[in-house]
Write an enzyme that holds these catalytic residues in place. Structure first.
Site, mmCIF file in Angstrom:
data_model
loop_
_atom_site.group_PDB
_atom_site.id
_atom_site.type_symbol
_atom_site.label_atom_id
_atom_site.label_comp_id
_atom_site.label_asym_id
_atom_site.label_seq_id
_atom_site.Cartn_x
_atom_site.Cartn_y
_atom_site.Cartn_z
ATOM 1 C CG ASN A 151 -1.926 1.145 1.183
ATOM 2 O OD1 ASN A 151 -2.811 1.100 0.329
ATOM 3 N ND2 ASN A 151 -1.806 2.144 2.033
ATOM 4 C CD GLU A 152 -1.049 6.229 0.152
ATOM 5 O OE1 GLU A 152 -0.515 6.545 1.229
ATOM 6 O OE2 GLU A 152 -1.952 6.902 -0.360
ATOM 7 C CD GLU A 310 -5.872 5.051 0.044
ATOM 8 O OE1 GLU A 310 -5.599 6.134 0.614
ATOM 9 O OE2 GLU A 310 -5.261 4.010 0.256
ATOM 10 C CD1 TRP A 318 -4.158 11.819 6.655
ATOM 11 C CD2 TRP A 318 -3.150 13.642 5.825
ATOM 12 N NE1 TRP A 318 -4.548 11.942 5.333
ATOM 13 C CE2 TRP A 318 -3.941 13.048 4.808
ATOM 14 C CE3 TRP A 318 -2.437 14.802 5.522
ATOM 15 C CZ2 TRP A 318 -4.025 13.575 3.520
ATOM 16 C CZ3 TRP A 318 -2.523 15.319 4.246
ATOM 17 C CH2 TRP A 318 -3.314 14.704 3.265
ATOM 18 C CD GLU A 358 -5.505 5.893 8.647
ATOM 19 O OE1 GLU A 358 -6.120 4.849 8.385
ATOM 20 O OE2 GLU A 358 -4.701 6.426 7.867
ATOM 21 C CE LYS A 359 -9.538 8.199 18.771
ATOM 22 N NZ LYS A 359 -8.070 8.138 18.581
ATOM 23 C CG PHE A 360 -11.145 12.029 15.124
ATOM 24 C CD1 PHE A 360 -12.491 12.010 15.476
ATOM 25 C CD2 PHE A 360 -10.197 11.916 16.127
ATOM 26 C CE1 PHE A 360 -12.879 11.904 16.803
ATOM 27 C CE2 PHE A 360 -10.578 11.808 17.457
ATOM 28 C CZ PHE A 360 -11.926 11.800 17.802
ATOM 29 C CG HIS A 361 -9.346 9.471 7.195
ATOM 30 N ND1 HIS A 361 -10.242 9.290 6.160
ATOM 31 C CD2 HIS A 361 -8.188 9.875 6.630
ATOM 32 C CE1 HIS A 361 -9.635 9.573 5.018
ATOM 33 N NE2 HIS A 361 -8.383 9.933 5.270
HETATM 34 C C1 GAL Z 1 -3.406 6.902 2.617
HETATM 35 C C2 GAL Z 1 -3.340 5.432 2.990
HETATM 36 C C3 GAL Z 1 -4.598 4.961 3.660
HETATM 37 C C4 GAL Z 1 -5.046 5.940 4.692
HETATM 38 C C5 GAL Z 1 -5.221 7.297 4.063
HETATM 39 C C6 GAL Z 1 -5.686 8.356 5.035
HETATM 40 O O1 GAL Z 1 -2.129 7.441 2.576
HETATM 41 O O2 GAL Z 1 -3.101 4.639 1.855
HETATM 42 O O3 GAL Z 1 -4.361 3.701 4.235
HETATM 43 O O4 GAL Z 1 -4.101 5.989 5.718
HETATM 44 O O5 GAL Z 1 -3.990 7.715 3.545
HETATM 45 O O6 GAL Z 1 -5.838 9.587 4.389
#
Ligand code: GAL
Length: 664
Positions: A151-152, A310, A318, A358-361
């Site tokens: 992933n990335e 994504e 973030w 990442e709970k606030f994503h």
């Molecule tokens: C990307 C990542 C995802 C998630 C997302 C959050 O960089 O591939 O897993 O973390 O960011 O914005």
């Protein structure tokens, strides 16, 4: 209808799905909701290693088997991950040597994700083993549509300075230079007593008392991109024989913020280009930045359709302040990606997490649940993406090109340069934005790509350029194109050695100018040009050797000397911009370039309205996105796929709304 993801007819819609974070009743409910939202594809098992193999050698496939089966029953295709994006704790405990290291020697501990060194043979062995285990398990599963490798790759650790990296770097250097004297020449090691007697003496550019050798830094950037790519290739080649008919990819980060992976080289190794993109809430022009990133992705994909793997439905977690998207913004972002070549609109992630970093994503299903504006918008978006099916496989039309070169980016931002204020993305974004404001679609291409189809070629800050790249750009002007090059371009060759005889080195003859010294402006210093526009950051002493001065400096260290020049070359022209123009100056420049090259907007649209054309085998489509609050009158004839209504010239697109017109 074209299928960019096997089994998905039209434009894919969905996102990352992390069922391992939820109890079974929620997982069951997910399937009904996914159907309701029009989800056609999910990315599964990206961070699932510790859930699949909680103890070394003991596999728990049950939950993943169930998920695969249920998704299949629901008619949802799966982009299945190799589950390698985050090593499980038992592995880093047993093999701490797989952990990456920063330039100052800090070991990056487990506890987050991506805590591995791609150069570690131990990590490679375990990662291949995991990828193969997943592939063997699901090789014949009917839901399997695509492989999502890791992933990335390189997202958090683009550069690793560990001992295994030092060894891999030396292997890479031996392949590149064969003998140590070739490396000494390329790195200019006569300087500061850096001469090497043997490859074994060479190290990554770890923290040093003063400035590290710039070519060492540049080669380390090249090596790092190649090493990350070789990790992808190793996993790909391990699963390919198990599922020879399933396409394989990994999610790139083709954006203005991601510097260290040379995705042009990477694109050759994936079956379809996939990318992730996140807007920056604090950037008022984030929709324009999105357009540039999408144009870059299309360029990396060689003009073919690509997958938006994504983006976000709303806030991320973030940025310093994570704001939800405004009304219609998720729709506009999605439609803009499709306009610029995406054949899938996917998100991170299906359901917003309730625990973890990442709970606030945001997700497609927010914390508030389905009784929420966001979820209702998601359902509308799913339906809209379904309506856009006829666009799948079609190609974006463009007559203007912007040259983007990753190595030039790495090199121009190395230390000890004439001005730290010269950055690669600055003119890239400014010139792309000026073209965007004029409704001109721009392809983003490499310096050695075929430029034949372009009437306008814009070259921002191409500090490093090979002879081949410079000749390719010059040939475009000879052939009749308008070429525009901005300051601090053509300065060095691929070893970061200065091209002697005057600046801008590789482009002196093409541009018909020669500069003998740079006069970068001091912090806050602004100069005026003879048309009253202003500029900052850069000036240089330009002498005309064939070009005419279009603009001169009215004041500042270069008062009376050329600031913008134009040179007739063959059937075309080459322009040089020797300063960092303000928006008015940049707009005037771009107007002149468009007038000379004959490049026109896709449509005459009001300011703030985006229009892009995709052309398919049977139909062409114009995507219109109204980023303003005002109603816009649009001159197109055809059918708006989003409403099904027939439209005639003068039809209205509401403020904040989109239209996708199949032309007739
Ligand atoms: C990307 C990542 C995802 C998630 C997302 C959050 O960089 O591939 O897993 O973390 O960011 O914005």
């Amino acid at each position: 209808m074209i299928e960019s993801i096997h089994g998905v007819r039209g434009i894919g819609f969905g996102g990352d799905y992390n069922p391992e974070q939820w109890p079974d009743d929620v997982r069951l409910a997910d399937l009904d909701l996914m159907r309701e939202a029009g989800v056609t594809v999910v990315s599964l098992a990206i961070f699932a290693w510790a859930s699949i193999e909680p103890v070394e050698g003991r596999y728990d496939w049950g939950w993943l088997d169930d998920t695969m089966d249920r998704l299949h029953e629901a008619g949802i295709r799966v982009s299945l991950a190799t589950a390698t994006a985050s090593p499980p704790p038992w592995l880093t405990r047993k093999h701490p040597e797989i952990l990456p290291r920063t330039a100052d020697g800090t070991v990056l501990s487990p506890g987050a994700r991506q805590s591995y060194a791609v150069s570690s043979p131990t990590w490679r062995r375990y990662a291949v083993r995991m990828a193969v285990a997943v592939a063997e398990r699901y090789r014949d599963h009917p839901a399997l549509a695509l492989w999502h490798v890791d992933n990335e790759i390189g997202c958090h650790v683009p550069h690793d300075y560990s001992d295994s990296a030092a060894e891999a770097f030396r292997r890479w250097l031996r392949r590149r230079y064969r003998d140590i004297d070739a490396l000494n020449d390329a790195w200019g090691t006569a300087f500061w007593s850096q001469r090497y007697g043997d490859f074994e003496e060479v190290l990554p550019p770890r923290a040093a008392p003063s400035l590290s050798n710039p070519t060492q830094q540049l080669d380390f950037a090249r090596y790092s991109s190649d090493e990350l790519l070789s990790y992808y290739v190793e996993l790909r080649d391990a699963i390919r024989p198990i599922t020879p008919d399933v396409p394989i990819t990994t999610n790139f980060m083709c954006t203005t913020a991601t510097k260290w992976m040379d995705y042009r080289r990477w694109a050759a190794e994936v079956d379809v280009v996939a990318t992730d993109h996140y807007t920056i809430a604090a950037d008022a022009d984030r929709h324009v930045e999105l357009a540039l990133s999408a144009d870059l992705t299309r360029g990396v994909a060689g003009g073919r359709p690509w997958l938006l793997m994504e983006h976000s439905t709303g806030a991320v977690n973030w940025q310093p302040r994570n704001r939800a998207k405004g009304p219609g913004e998720m729709m506009r972002n999605s439609v803009s990606h499709v306009a610029r070549g995406a054949d899938a609109v996917m998100f991170f992630q299906w359901r917003a997490s309730r625990a973890g970093a990442e709970k606030f994503h945001s997700g497609l299903v927010p914390h508030a649940g389905t009784d929420s504006q966001l979820y209702r918008d998601v359902v509308d978006l799913g339906a809209a993406v379904g309506d856009l099916a006829p666009l799948a496989g079609s190609r974006v039309e463009a007559r203007a090109a912007l040259v983007w070169d990753y190595e030039a980016w790495w090199a121009v931002e190395l230390d000890a340069h004439p001005s730290e204020a010269v950055t690669y993305m600055d003119r890239m974004r400014a010139l792309h934005a000026a073209l965007w404001r004029r409704g001109v679609t721009t392809d983003v291409v490499g310096s050695t790509d075929d430029l034949d189809r372009y009437d306008l070629v814009v070259v921002p800050t191409l500090y490093l350029v090979s002879d081949t790249g410079a000749a390719n750009i010059a040939a475009a002007a000879e052939r009749g194109a308008t070429v525009a090059i901005t300051y601090f371009s053509g300065i060095v060759d691929e070893h970061d050695h200065v091209r002697l005889g005057g600046y801008p080195g590789a482009f002196r003859d093409l541009l018909g100018v020669r500069s003998d010294e740079f006069f970068p402006l001091l912090d806050g210093e602004v100069v005026t040009l003879d048309d009253g526009t202003r500029a900052d950051v850069w000036t240089e002493r330009v002498e005309l050797t064939g070009a005419e001065a279009v603009r001169t400096f009215a004041d500042g260290p270069m008062a009376g000397r050329p600031a913008v020049t134009r040179h007739a070359v063959g059937a075309g022209h080459a322009w040089y911009v020797a300063t960092r123009q303000d928006e008015a100056g940049t707009d005037a420049l771009v107007d002149a370039l468009l007038a000379e090259s004959g490049v026109t907007p896709v449509l005459d649209v009001p300011a703030g309205v985006e229009a892009v054309r995709r052309v398919g085998d049977e139909h062409s489509f114009v995507v219109v996105i109204n980023h303003t609050d005002e109603v816009a009158a649009i001159d197109l004839t055809g059918v708006d796929l989003l409403t099904g209504a027939r439209v005639e010239p003068g039809f209205k697109v509401e403020g904040g709304a989109c239209a996708v017109v199949q032309e007739a």
